[in-house]
Design a protein around this motif. Structure first.
Motif, short mmCIF file in Angstrom:
data_model
loop_
_atom_site.label_atom_id
_atom_site.label_comp_id
_atom_site.label_asym_id
_atom_site.label_seq_id
_atom_site.Cartn_x
_atom_site.Cartn_y
_atom_site.Cartn_z
N GLU A 20 -65.58 -5.96 9.44
CA GLU A 20 -64.91 -7.24 9.19
C GLU A 20 -64.14 -7.17 7.88
N PRO A 21 -62.91 -7.66 7.86
CA PRO A 21 -62.15 -7.71 6.60
C PRO A 21 -62.59 -8.89 5.76
N LEU A 22 -62.13 -8.92 4.51
CA LEU A 22 -62.29 -10.13 3.71
C LEU A 22 -61.48 -11.25 4.33
N ALA A 23 -61.96 -12.44 4.24
CA ALA A 23 -61.23 -13.61 4.76
C ALA A 23 -60.30 -14.09 3.65
N LEU A 24 -59.05 -13.66 3.70
CA LEU A 24 -58.07 -13.99 2.68
C LEU A 24 -56.89 -14.68 3.34
N THR A 25 -56.63 -15.91 2.97
CA THR A 25 -55.59 -16.69 3.62
C THR A 25 -54.43 -16.95 2.66
N PRO A 26 -53.22 -17.15 3.19
CA PRO A 26 -52.08 -17.49 2.33
C PRO A 26 -52.34 -18.77 1.54
N GLY A 27 -51.60 -18.93 0.46
CA GLY A 27 -51.79 -20.11 -0.38
C GLY A 27 -50.62 -20.34 -1.30
N ALA A 28 -50.71 -21.38 -2.10
CA ALA A 28 -49.63 -21.80 -2.99
C ALA A 28 -49.54 -20.89 -4.21
#
Length: 383
Positions: A20-28
């Motif tokens: 499983e990868p790190l849960a990294l989401t786009p952001g400001a």
């Protein structure tokens, strides 16, 4: 599932990839630091070129990667050494890259700064060096991007002493329409830059560098320091005029320099933030909340990978950066302009894969594993 990887001595070892990868989401964008990733270019793997040919760039994949960085709130430092300036990408290719990326930044609202150098000439008089800088500065300013005045191989070869650097940079800063970033790239990144600012003694060179800034503080947004010496950067940033930022370019010590101390901190303009982009962005957002310990907890474990990619000869770090972009699915192949994919060894790639996988950097770990096994098969490594 396991994978057999070669070590430095050639012996094979067994590694179990994460699932499983790190849960990294786009952001400001960030609030506490200004952060640029120096971005790589994606080669066109189908172009019929030789190492001496002009670079053949896959523009769609190259711009898609920049959109990836912008989506996570990072700025893009374009046409820098990470983009293989002087190591496969010539000025004509860099100018096209600047124009295309600046237009893309405008379309998506991304921040961009672009490298201004003299790589359209190999050597020349001070007047010719200055004219080369002026040509590139015009291209960057016409594109609407911020300018980064890069160190010049031609100036290093031509200058007789500190006074020549003061004259050339003074002229450029006087005519720049907006504040620029001054880039001091150490000889570990480019041996041709030995003795920059007129001296191989770094204390003397620092004094000249600061003299350039002091004469034109209103035209200097900041400095990017790439000397891989944390204490020297700290000492330098404490001597900067008010309002002039320090952007760390230290790919060995960036967590502590960005975190800072009671007397200040560094912003960032880093090649390692190409492969680390989403994770670096997450860490800086934690820092935005005032949680320095949380920032360090996220970013400190990445230093081992960065030091591996940037180990001597440091200038070949671009190979590892593009290798990880391929494993992460940002491009469909592991080909580089100038054939630079051959610049690192198989054990080097194996360790880079292991470290990056351990950090959770691959959005699709299974795909990364399969691509790594394909590379190993090409080298004759049995699985």
């Amino acid at each position: 599932m396991t994978i057999r990887l070669p070590g430095p001595g050639g012996a094979l070892r067994t590694y179990e990839p994460r699932t499983e990868p790190l849960a990294l989401t786009p952001g400001a964008p960030f609030t506490s630091r200004t952060v640029f990733s120096a971005a790589h270019v994606v080669a066109d793997p189908y172009a019929d070129v030789t190492p001496d040919s002009p670079a053949a760039v896959d523009w769609d994949a190259t711009l898609a990667f920049r959109r990836h960085l912008w989506s996570h709130g990072l700025g893009v430092a374009e046409a820098m050494d990470t983009a293989q300036r002087g190591m496969g990408l010539d000025w004509a290719g860099a100018a096209e890259l600047i124009r295309r990326s600046a237009a893309e930044a405008k379309a998506v609202g991304g921040r961009i700064a672009c490298g201004v150098g003299t790589d359209q000439i190999v050597s020349g008089t001070l007047e010719e060096v200055r004219a080369a800088y002026e040509e590139q500065l015009a291209v960057v300013e016409e594109s609407g991007a911020q300018a980064i005045l890069m160190a010049s191989r031609a100036l290093a070869a031509t200058a007789k002493g500190p006074e020549d650097y003061l004259e050339v940079y003074g002229h450029l800063l006087r005519q720049a329409s907006e504040p620029v970033v001054l880039h001091w790239l150490g000889p570990m990144f480019d041996p041709a830059l030995e003795g920059y600012w007129g001296s191989s003694d770094l204390d003397t060179a620092t004094d000249t560098f600061l003299e350039v800034i002091a004469a034109h503080p209103d035209k200097v947004d900041g400095i990017k320091v790439s000397l891989l010496d944390a204490q020297r950067e700290i000492d330098l940033r404490r001597r900067l005029p008010d309002g002039v930022r320090c952007y760390t370019g230290d790919d060995f010590n960036y967590p502590e320099l960005i975190a800072g101390d009671e007397k200040g901190f560094s912003h960032a303009l880093l090649g390692i933030f190409d492969p680390l982009g989403p994770l670096a962005a997450e860490a800086v957002r934690v820092l935005d909340t005032g949680n320095t310990a949380g920032f360090r907890a996220l970013l400190d474990p990445t230093v081992e990978l960065s030091r591996h990619l940037f180990h001597a000869p440091t200038r070949f770090y671009k190979t590892g950066v593009v290798f990880l972009a391929w494993l992460a699915g940002h491009q469909s192949h592991f080909t580089m302009v100038g054939g630079l994919q051959s610049a690192r060894s198989l054990p080097h790639f194996a360790r880079a894969y292991e470290l990056a996988d351990g950090l959770g950097l691959f959005p699709d770990p299974k795909q990364a594993e399969e691509r790594m096994k394909n590379l190993l098969a090409l080298y004759g490594v049995p699985q």
